[in-house]
Scaffold this motif. Structure first.
Motif, mmCIF file in Angstrom:
data_model
loop_
_atom_site.group_PDB
_atom_site.id
_atom_site.type_symbol
_atom_site.label_atom_id
_atom_site.label_comp_id
_atom_site.label_asym_id
_atom_site.label_seq_id
_atom_site.Cartn_x
_atom_site.Cartn_y
_atom_site.Cartn_z
ATOM 1 N N PHE A 96 -37.437 -13.476 4.550
ATOM 2 C CA PHE A 96 -37.762 -13.340 6.226
ATOM 3 C C PHE A 96 -36.591 -14.461 6.506
ATOM 4 C CE2 PHE A 96 -41.294 -10.670 4.509
ATOM 5 C CZ PHE A 96 -40.546 -9.547 3.972
ATOM 6 N N TRP A 174 -42.034 -2.418 0.065
ATOM 7 C CA TRP A 174 -42.355 -2.959 0.769
ATOM 8 C C TRP A 174 -42.077 -4.312 2.496
ATOM 9 C CZ3 TRP A 174 -43.600 -8.052 1.423
ATOM 10 C CH2 TRP A 174 -43.256 -9.106 0.427
ATOM 11 N N THR A 175 -40.681 -4.411 2.046
ATOM 12 C CA THR A 175 -39.918 -5.837 2.024
ATOM 13 C C THR A 175 -39.154 -5.547 3.244
ATOM 14 O OG1 THR A 175 -38.291 -6.302 0.952
ATOM 15 C CG2 THR A 175 -40.306 -7.496 0.597
ATOM 16 N N TRP A 177 -39.763 -2.734 4.862
ATOM 17 C CA TRP A 177 -40.926 -2.014 5.356
ATOM 18 C C TRP A 177 -41.034 -3.137 6.752
ATOM 19 C CZ3 TRP A 177 -41.959 1.298 9.131
ATOM 20 C CH2 TRP A 177 -43.283 2.083 9.755
ATOM 21 N N ALA A 178 -41.440 -4.576 6.204
ATOM 22 C CA ALA A 178 -41.510 -5.377 7.174
ATOM 23 C C ALA A 178 -40.313 -5.845 7.772
ATOM 24 C CB ALA A 178 -41.820 -6.235 6.473
ATOM 25 N N GLU A 179 -38.898 -5.895 7.630
ATOM 26 C CA GLU A 179 -37.515 -6.251 7.901
ATOM 27 C C GLU A 179 -37.017 -4.826 9.335
ATOM 28 O OE1 GLU A 179 -35.025 -8.766 7.969
ATOM 29 O OE2 GLU A 179 -35.380 -9.107 5.703
ATOM 30 N N ARG A 181 -39.565 -3.057 10.839
ATOM 31 C CA ARG A 181 -39.976 -3.513 12.122
ATOM 32 C C ARG A 181 -39.780 -5.146 12.543
ATOM 33 N NH1 ARG A 181 -45.929 -3.778 8.973
ATOM 34 N NH2 ARG A 181 -44.781 -3.867 7.017
ATOM 35 N N PHE A 182 -39.560 -5.855 12.265
ATOM 36 C CA PHE A 182 -39.083 -6.856 13.021
ATOM 37 C C PHE A 182 -37.426 -6.427 13.493
ATOM 38 C CE2 PHE A 182 -35.883 -10.465 12.200
ATOM 39 C CZ PHE A 182 -35.801 -11.732 13.399
ATOM 40 N N MET A 227 -47.458 -7.909 12.062
ATOM 41 C CA MET A 227 -47.194 -8.616 10.777
ATOM 42 C C MET A 227 -47.374 -10.642 10.992
ATOM 43 S SD MET A 227 -43.418 -7.065 9.956
ATOM 44 C CE MET A 227 -42.450 -7.604 11.564
ATOM 45 N N TYR A 230 -46.131 -12.403 7.512
ATOM 46 C CA TYR A 230 -45.064 -12.295 7.711
ATOM 47 C C TYR A 230 -44.004 -13.318 9.281
ATOM 48 C CZ TYR A 230 -45.948 -9.012 4.036
ATOM 49 O OH TYR A 230 -46.533 -8.135 3.158
#
Length: 387
Positions: A96, A174-175, A177-179, A181-182, A227, A230
């Motif tokens: 990240f 799941w990572t 999905w975080a990316e 959103r970023f 988030m 993260y």
């Protein structure tokens, strides 16, 4: 998760960038300064290190479905190293931080259409291929792992399975999905209005404050968008790109420092627990802090040019393999572990290394026959203006 820039400030399958001379900015929004050519190949190497950390965690640093592959708990297969492998999950935090650096770099001076085309073409071809391959392999009668329903597998192609509550084909998604959103936050706040130093600083400060508030009020919608668990890593990476542009930028260093302070706390809070023999392993809070610090320091060393000497061509190849390796290594790794260890009777450490090598080979095939062929076509189709 897990990302490299592509066009003017990088390449798709290995982090190739143009180091930007420090701008003499005040409050205006000048165009990008004249760049000089340089390849940050060390960033590719760091990405591979982070991917191997995660693989070590999935193969030997936890229980779960991998127990079925080994036949016993990995703590029995690796009686000493399983404690070390348990820290491998922190490779995600390192990813990240790298992503924050790379996305700020690739989005600077780029239109929204170009930014979207770059991100979508970078992530989707290998992701789609991984979804299809894992679904097909898990559907084989000789593979004992449960596959998702056909309907859920199709939804997984959208990368929106988590917010929709759909079973995941890839555990690591799941990572992504975080990316995603970023990317959305960065596109709306920075790329759309146009990147400049002041806007990026305000973005980092505003996101940090908003994420802290969201965590304090524990509102699910705010937590999903902002988030807080993260955000410090992405923000820290963005701050390090500002350092890359101007190492004397006090605001950039302040962003990095605050992000590290919050990030190490989030990691300890999430991963540390009191010693308990019922748990797979006990992680030390000091080691967690040390690994998180390693991620920030390593990217900082690259941003400052201290690792410019690490300019070997094989690092570009390593960077190209990292993303497809990350996608397929967990679930297909279970299949490989069982074949090597329980069918061919390789010892534990031999199985571990053979599985890593097999997943790297598969990643090379995906890179050569999927990414190299489909990514340019998808990027061109998405970036082409329509009348």
């Amino acid at each position: 998760m897990i990302d490299t820039p592509e066009e003017a400030r990088g390449t798709l399958n290995g982090t190739v960038v143009r180091t930007v001379l420090p701008p003499a900015e005040t409050t205006a929004a000048p165009g990008p300064p004249a760049p000089r050519e340089n390849r940050l190949r060390a960033l590719d190497g760091l990405r591979l290190v982070a991917a191997l950390m995660v693989a070590a965690y999935h193969y030997g640093g936890r229980d779960g479905e991998v127990v079925q592959a080994w036949g016993t708990s990995p703590s029995h297969q690796f009686p000493t190293l399983h404690h070390l492998f348990a820290y491998g999950c922190l490779g995600v935090q390192v990813f990240f931080v790298i992503s924050g650096f790379v996305i700020c770099m690739s989005g600077w001076g780029r239109s929204l259409r170009s930014f979207f085309a770059s991100r979508a073409s970078r992530l989707l071809p290998a992701y789609w291929a991984a979804i299809i391959i894992v679904t097909a392999v898990f559907a084989l009668p000789v593979v004992a792992y449960k596959t998702v329903s056909p309907s859920d597998a199709l939804v997984n192609l959208t990368m929106l399975q988590q917010p929709l509550g759909v079973d995941r084909v890839l555990g690591v998604c799941w990572t992504l999905w975080a990316e995603v959103r970023f990317y959305a936050l960065f596109a709306l706040c920075i790329v759309l209005p146009g990147a400049n130093r002041q806007r990026v600083i305000l973005f980092c400060a505003g996101w940090t404050l908003a994420a802290a508030i969201a965590q304090g009020v524990n509102e699910p919608l705010l937590n999903m968008v902002l988030m807080p668990e993260y955000a410090p890593y992405f923000i820290g990476g963005v701050g390090l790109y500002l350092v890359h542009r101007d190492r004397r930028d006090a605001y950039a260093w302040g962003i990095v420092a605050v992000s590290w302070l919050i990030g190490q706390h989030e990691a300890v809070q999430d991963l540390w627990h009191a010693p308990n023999p019922a748990f797979f392993s006990t992680r030390s809070a000091y080691v967690i802090i040390l690994v998180v610090t390693f991620g920030y320091v390593a990217v900082a060393a690259i941003a400052l040019g201290w690792l410019r000497w690490a300019n070997w061509r094989w690092l570009t190849v390593a960077g190209a393999l990292t993303y497809p390796f990350y996608l397929v290594h967990e679930h297909l790794g279970w299949v490989a572990i069982k074949a090597y260890h329980r069918t061919l009777h390789l010892p534990s450490y031999g199985t571990f290394l053979a599985t890593i090598a097999t997943m790297l080979l598969l990643a090379w095939l995906l890179n050569r026959f999927v990414e190299n062929r489909l990514t340019p076509k998808l990027r061109t189709a998405l970036a082409k203006p329509r009348p």
